[in-house]
Design an enzyme around this catalytic site. Sequence first.
Site, mmCIF file in Angstrom:
data_model
loop_
_atom_site.group_PDB
_atom_site.id
_atom_site.type_symbol
_atom_site.label_atom_id
_atom_site.label_comp_id
_atom_site.label_asym_id
_atom_site.label_seq_id
_atom_site.Cartn_x
_atom_site.Cartn_y
_atom_site.Cartn_z
ATOM 1 N N LYS A 1 2.851 -15.703 3.279
ATOM 2 C CA LYS A 1 2.660 -16.566 1.948
ATOM 3 C C LYS A 1 4.396 -16.792 1.792
ATOM 4 O O LYS A 1 4.910 -16.416 0.699
ATOM 5 C CB LYS A 1 2.062 -15.732 0.943
ATOM 6 N N TYR B 1 1.046 -1.211 0.019
ATOM 7 C CA TYR B 1 0.049 0.052 0.037
ATOM 8 C C TYR B 1 0.802 1.474 0.064
ATOM 9 O O TYR B 1 0.259 2.240 -0.452
ATOM 10 C CB TYR B 1 -0.850 0.065 1.091
ATOM 11 N N ASP C 1 -11.603 -8.115 6.911
ATOM 12 C CA ASP C 1 -13.067 -7.627 6.469
ATOM 13 C C ASP C 1 -13.731 -9.167 6.623
ATOM 14 O O ASP C 1 -14.982 -9.325 6.796
ATOM 15 C CB ASP C 1 -12.984 -7.058 5.026
ATOM 16 N N ASP D 1 -3.690 -18.283 2.222
ATOM 17 C CA ASP D 1 -4.798 -19.220 1.824
ATOM 18 C C ASP D 1 -5.206 -19.792 2.819
ATOM 19 O O ASP D 1 -6.780 -20.082 3.007
ATOM 20 C CB ASP D 1 -4.524 -19.593 0.464
ATOM 21 N N ASP E 1 -5.813 -6.505 5.720
ATOM 22 C CA ASP E 1 -6.934 -5.546 5.055
ATOM 23 C C ASP E 1 -8.013 -6.680 4.757
ATOM 24 O O ASP E 1 -9.430 -6.723 5.050
ATOM 25 C CB ASP E 1 -6.640 -5.016 3.792
#
Length: 365
Positions: A196, A151, A257, A229, A253
């Site tokens: 990851k 970001y 959510d 994942d 993020d």
Amino acid sequence: MTTYPKNAETRTFRVVGLPGDGIGPEVYASACRVLSLLEKTHGLAIQLDEQLIGGAAIDATGDPLPQATIDACERSDAALLGAVGGPKWDGNPADKRPELGLLRIRARFNLFCNLRPIVTHPALHSFSPIRPERLENVDLMIVRELTGGSYFGKKWRNDEEAEDVCRYTREEVERVTRAAALIAQQRDRRITLVDKANVLETSRLWRAVASRVIEEEFPDVQMDNMYVDAAAMHLLTRPADFDVMLTENLFGDILSDEASMLCGSLGLLPSASLNGDQFGLYEPVHGSAPDIAGQGKANPYAMLLSVAMMLRHSLGCNEEADTLEQAIHHCWNEGILTTDLRADGFTTSKVTDAVCNRLADTVPA
Ligand code: NAD
């Protein structure tokens, strides 16, 4: 992140109030009522310094984060924000967008540690799309790194290609790992580091640095690793197994959510964004909800739970934070909910009345 403000002993605190836009001022008004009651019943003195941010600040000053707001935050222990944004400012140029006020305050005060607690409550299980038996005993804290990663990395695009650079430094990983470990020490002492690392170099750095910090500085905290994942699946199939979930900006993020769906409504979710000096910005996860603004329909619980987080994480008032959360849970048990959760629900001010009444009934001896 280990010491509380120097005024903790006198229990006198300065808090910047940022009502913002849309339903922001409505839920902020609920927070003010609760804080004012806690002052009377629990011997706190909270000086609320109300300032502008977002669209309201653009209208008044032309700037979504005026200097007066920054100055007030510098003098304060914490900031409490309603929400920013709305259709009125959607057509504004990039430097006059309400959301810019929020991004700038996070960057200006180095709010690198974002906390989102995900706690399910039996009285609210039926509002979640997840099967009720999977929601039993869910109490997890997502710790998201908020000021690094893709970001904030270098970005560019042309008609053929684009790039967002994901970069992390050892220091950035160390400080958020320490913050997560301190939180874990107050909970079940377990951290799941989500990454990851089978594909990404940044994830491999995270694993190496975070493992060393935990091993050397927090031997009482246990940390395991999970690929993002797999974490996305396990959040829905066995959410109660997690205690603290630590992860980088983008993964955090998305996962936070996803996890919010466990609780049932956006109107129930608080958040905190902290720096290393105990200053924090506390705000509901939801936005300014222009579709219901001004109608008395805003659910104030996310904001009131944000107040509890502020009491705990920036002001060191743990007992008051617990008392407020207990009053909220009592109201949930009594079915005191707004119309986002039940068709015949109560108004924002009636829900706030109920929380205040419960708080008044639990005055310390
Ligand atoms: P939103 O969260 O404002 O609303 C999404 C839906 O949830 C709406 O139907 C709304 O009525 C409902 N809702 C949200 N909070 C509620 C509450 N407390 N009680 C009852 N219902 C509630 O998201 P959006 O519609 O995508 O965005 C609206 C504006 O808010 C946009 O300008 C957006 O940029 C801004 N926004 C601000 C923040 C922030 O200030 N932190 C966060 C997200 C969005």
